[in-house]
Design an enzyme around this catalytic site. Structure first.
Site, PDB file in Angstrom:
ATOM      1  N   ARG A   1     -60.329  40.296   3.040  1.00  0.00           N
ATOM      2  CA  ARG A   1     -60.724  39.187   2.184  1.00  0.00           C
ATOM      3  C   ARG A   1     -62.152  38.778   2.563  1.00  0.00           C
ATOM      4  O   ARG A   1     -62.530  38.860   3.736  1.00  0.00           O
ATOM      5  CB  ARG A   1     -59.775  38.003   2.347  1.00  0.00           C
ATOM      6  CG  ARG A   1     -58.326  38.331   1.964  1.00  0.00           C
ATOM      7  CD  ARG A   1     -57.385  37.171   2.238  1.00  0.00           C
ATOM      8  NE  ARG A   1     -56.001  37.520   1.904  1.00  0.00           N
ATOM      9  CZ  ARG A   1     -55.138  38.090   2.744  1.00  0.00           C
ATOM     10  NH1 ARG A   1     -55.524  38.371   3.993  1.00  0.00           N
ATOM     11  NH2 ARG A   1     -53.907  38.367   2.356  1.00  0.00           N
TER      12      ARG A   1
ATOM     13  N   LYS B   1     -54.984  34.561   6.257  1.00  0.00           N
ATOM     14  CA  LYS B   1     -54.208  33.811   5.270  1.00  0.00           C
ATOM     15  C   LYS B   1     -52.767  33.635   5.716  1.00  0.00           C
ATOM     16  O   LYS B   1     -52.173  32.574   5.523  1.00  0.00           O
ATOM     17  CB  LYS B   1     -54.256  34.537   3.925  1.00  0.00           C
ATOM     18  CG  LYS B   1     -53.507  33.823   2.815  1.00  0.00           C
ATOM     19  CD  LYS B   1     -53.637  34.565   1.500  1.00  0.00           C
ATOM     20  CE  LYS B   1     -52.886  33.852   0.388  1.00  0.00           C
ATOM     21  NZ  LYS B   1     -53.011  34.559  -0.904  1.00  0.00           N
TER      22      LYS B   1
ATOM     23  N   HIS C   1     -63.695  40.482  -3.254  1.00  0.00           N
ATOM     24  CA  HIS C   1     -62.244  40.521  -3.031  1.00  0.00           C
ATOM     25  C   HIS C   1     -61.616  41.750  -3.682  1.00  0.00           C
ATOM     26  O   HIS C   1     -60.568  42.239  -3.247  1.00  0.00           O
ATOM     27  CB  HIS C   1     -61.613  39.243  -3.596  1.00  0.00           C
ATOM     28  CG  HIS C   1     -60.282  38.928  -3.006  1.00  0.00           C
ATOM     29  ND1 HIS C   1     -59.158  39.680  -3.247  1.00  0.00           N
ATOM     30  CD2 HIS C   1     -59.884  37.914  -2.178  1.00  0.00           C
ATOM     31  CE1 HIS C   1     -58.124  39.155  -2.607  1.00  0.00           C
ATOM     32  NE2 HIS C   1     -58.535  38.091  -1.945  1.00  0.00           N
TER      33      HIS C   1
ATOM     34  N   ARG D   1     -60.098  45.172  -2.094  1.00  0.00           N
ATOM     35  CA  ARG D   1     -58.722  45.316  -1.618  1.00  0.00           C
ATOM     36  C   ARG D   1     -57.885  46.079  -2.646  1.00  0.00           C
ATOM     37  O   ARG D   1     -57.100  46.958  -2.289  1.00  0.00           O
ATOM     38  CB  ARG D   1     -58.120  43.926  -1.344  1.00  0.00           C
ATOM     39  CG  ARG D   1     -58.794  43.218  -0.176  1.00  0.00           C
ATOM     40  CD  ARG D   1     -58.401  41.766  -0.051  1.00  0.00           C
ATOM     41  NE  ARG D   1     -56.988  41.562   0.224  1.00  0.00           N
ATOM     42  CZ  ARG D   1     -56.410  41.750   1.397  1.00  0.00           C
ATOM     43  NH1 ARG D   1     -57.125  42.195   2.432  1.00  0.00           N
ATOM     44  NH2 ARG D   1     -55.123  41.507   1.557  1.00  0.00           N
TER      45      ARG D   1
ATOM     46  N   HIS E   1     -50.668  42.136   4.471  1.00  0.00           N
ATOM     47  CA  HIS E   1     -49.568  41.559   3.718  1.00  0.00           C
ATOM     48  C   HIS E   1     -48.321  41.582   4.578  1.00  0.00           C
ATOM     49  O   HIS E   1     -48.207  42.407   5.506  1.00  0.00           O
ATOM     50  CB  HIS E   1     -49.320  42.342   2.424  1.00  0.00           C
ATOM     51  CG  HIS E   1     -50.397  42.163   1.414  1.00  0.00           C
ATOM     52  ND1 HIS E   1     -50.558  42.992   0.330  1.00  0.00           N
ATOM     53  CD2 HIS E   1     -51.397  41.233   1.329  1.00  0.00           C
ATOM     54  CE1 HIS E   1     -51.591  42.588  -0.389  1.00  0.00           C
ATOM     55  NE2 HIS E   1     -52.120  41.539   0.199  1.00  0.00           N
TER      56      HIS E   1
ATOM     57  N   TYR F   1     -43.152  42.966  10.853  1.00  0.00           N
ATOM     58  CA  TYR F   1     -43.759  43.865  11.829  1.00  0.00           C
ATOM     59  C   TYR F   1     -44.917  43.145  12.519  1.00  0.00           C
ATOM     60  O   TYR F   1     -45.577  42.284  11.946  1.00  0.00           O
ATOM     61  CB  TYR F   1     -44.312  45.111  11.139  1.00  0.00           C
ATOM     62  CG  TYR F   1     -43.251  46.098  10.714  1.00  0.00           C
ATOM     63  CD1 TYR F   1     -42.621  46.919  11.645  1.00  0.00           C
ATOM     64  CD2 TYR F   1     -42.878  46.216   9.372  1.00  0.00           C
ATOM     65  CE1 TYR F   1     -41.662  47.846  11.257  1.00  0.00           C
ATOM     66  CE2 TYR F   1     -41.919  47.135   8.973  1.00  0.00           C
ATOM     67  CZ  TYR F   1     -41.307  47.951   9.924  1.00  0.00           C
ATOM     68  OH  TYR F   1     -40.356  48.846   9.530  1.00  0.00           O
TER      69      TYR F   1
END
Length: 416
Positions: free
Chosen positions: A258, A285, A348, A351, A375, A385
């Site tokens: 980001r 985030k 952005h 991504r 994510h 994870y």
């Protein structure tokens, strides 16, 4: 009647030998060195303190005991209102209810009701969110400006779908359709929190599905066709602006972070020998540390800019102050100067570029890609994870990705 008055309680009769109070008598009364009382009858009287504070009191008996009830402060509570409150107390006593206990219960009910309003619950919910500060401020502003003035003071348990729809319609009315959806998403989360904390039974926001106008497609513009990506990469490497922005442009597609995570990169976060960049949770985030394996090409960019910015805190400092990172829109503004319009590509958008091509062209597993995009990915037992999961595969992917971008930049995209 005497027996019941003795058991339940009573007020002194309103008629007695003492004339009732008048507004004129109250205004003329002057404080003295001792607390004085002005009687109105029926147990109602005014206390005047030496400092001229004036309280209404009610003397009554309940269950054989003499009690006092505070009825308010003069002049906020007028003589007429004090008399009305005396009559209200008389009605309670006639039903066998202690006015003093009734007042305490009513105060407790109001306090409980106040603790269960939508605004109180929403502000409590905000403190529980593990968000970056900038997003927390944005959500708080939405609630303050678009939600609380309309439904904030109402108990969450009493709110209906129509109440939330009215809030959404006001936001839609000014053309902010996407904001209306986001605000309703936040309201739904507040209501779920209210349910979890025992202050509501259901979430009426869920009933709004299909009731709001469809938001426009505002996904970040991105180039996902290799034939179109090749000239973009060439333009970025040939950028004629400052070295700091040029290096950021070169790194952006290779690390596909980001924009805020890239521009605030600090030298202390990099292990150049170990070829890793660990971004702290406070800047992510999802509020979890994120590990970025560094390709040889990214290391080359860092080595190029290190003599210029390596003694400072930030890899990409602001042109105005080395104590701040470069501006939020620096990369996107550079793309605009190179002729790429808003609907074509954004910082952005890299991504989406990486996600699409790594999957569809280079054939990497979607879960590995999602890990590298920071994510949330869960294992078969539903656990997230950690940041080092699948690190060998991610190192391989990041190097192949950088090599692929080099090939695109070096030769016509159609020959790839």
């Amino acid at each position: 009647m005497r027996r019941w008055g003795h058991i339940l309680g009573h007020l002194p009769p309103t008629t007695n030998h003492m004339p009732p109070l008048t507004d004129m008598a109250i205004r003329k009364a002057k404080p003295t060195s001792r607390t004085q009382k002005l009687f109105d009858g029926g147990g109602l009287y005014m206390e005047i303190s030496p400092k001229d504070s004036r309280w209404w009191r009610l003397k009554y008996r309940f269950d054989g005991k003499e009690k006092r009830l505070a009825l308010g402060v003069y002049p906020d509570v007028s003589l007429a209102l004090a008399r009305q409150r005396r009559e209200d107390a008389r009605q309670l006593l006639a039903r066998g209810v202690d006015p003093g206990e009734h007042k305490k219960a009513a105060a407790a009910a109001r306090a409980e009701l106040g603790a269960n309003t939508f605004e109180v619950i929403a502000r409590e919910w905000l403190t529980k969110r593990d968000w970056v500060d900038s997003y927390r401020v944005k959500v708080a502003a939405w609630l303050d400006n678009d939600v609380f003035p309309w439904i904030g003071s109402r108990p969450a348990a009493e709110l209906e779908a129509t109440d939330f729809l009215a809030v959404a319609r006001r936001v839609e009315g000014r053309g902010a359709i996407e904001s209306a959806h986001r605000i309703m998403q936040n309201c739904g989360q507040v209501m779920r929190y209210a349910i979890a904390t025992g202050r509501a039974k259901r979430n009426p926001v869920a009933d709004l599905r299909g009731a709001l106008a469809s938001p426009p497609d505002n996904s970040f513009a991105a180039v996902t066709d290799p034939d179109e990506l090749a000239p973009l990469l060439k333009a970025m490497h040939g950028y004629s602006g400052t070295m700091v922005v040029r290096c950021a442009l070169q790194m952006a597609p290779m690390v596909f972070l980001r924009p805020g995570e890239l521009r605030q990169a600090e030298w202390a976060e990099f292990d150049l020998d170990g070829k890793t960049w660990t971004i702290p949770a406070s800047r992510m985030k999802m509020r979890r540390p994120h590990l970025v394996p560094l390709s040889d090409q990214v290391l080359a960019v860092l080595e190029e800019i290190k003599p210029l910015t390596g003694r400072g805190r930030y890899v990409f400092p602001s042109a105005r102050s080395r104590e701040r990172p470069m501006s939020e829109n620096a990369v996107t503004a550079a793309l605009r100067r190179m002729g790429y319009e808003t609907g074509t590509v954004t910082g952005h958008g890299f991504r989406a570029t990486a996600r699409t091509i790594l999957d569809e062209v280079l054939g990497f597993r979607p879960d590995i890609i999602e890990h590298q995009l920071a994510h949330e990915v869960r294992d078969p037992n539903g656990r997230s994870y950690n940041r080092t999961s699948h690190l060998p595969e991610r190192r391989k992917m990041m190097q192949e990705w950088a090599d692929y971008l080099d090939k695109l930049r070096a030769q016509p995209a159609k020959s790839i």
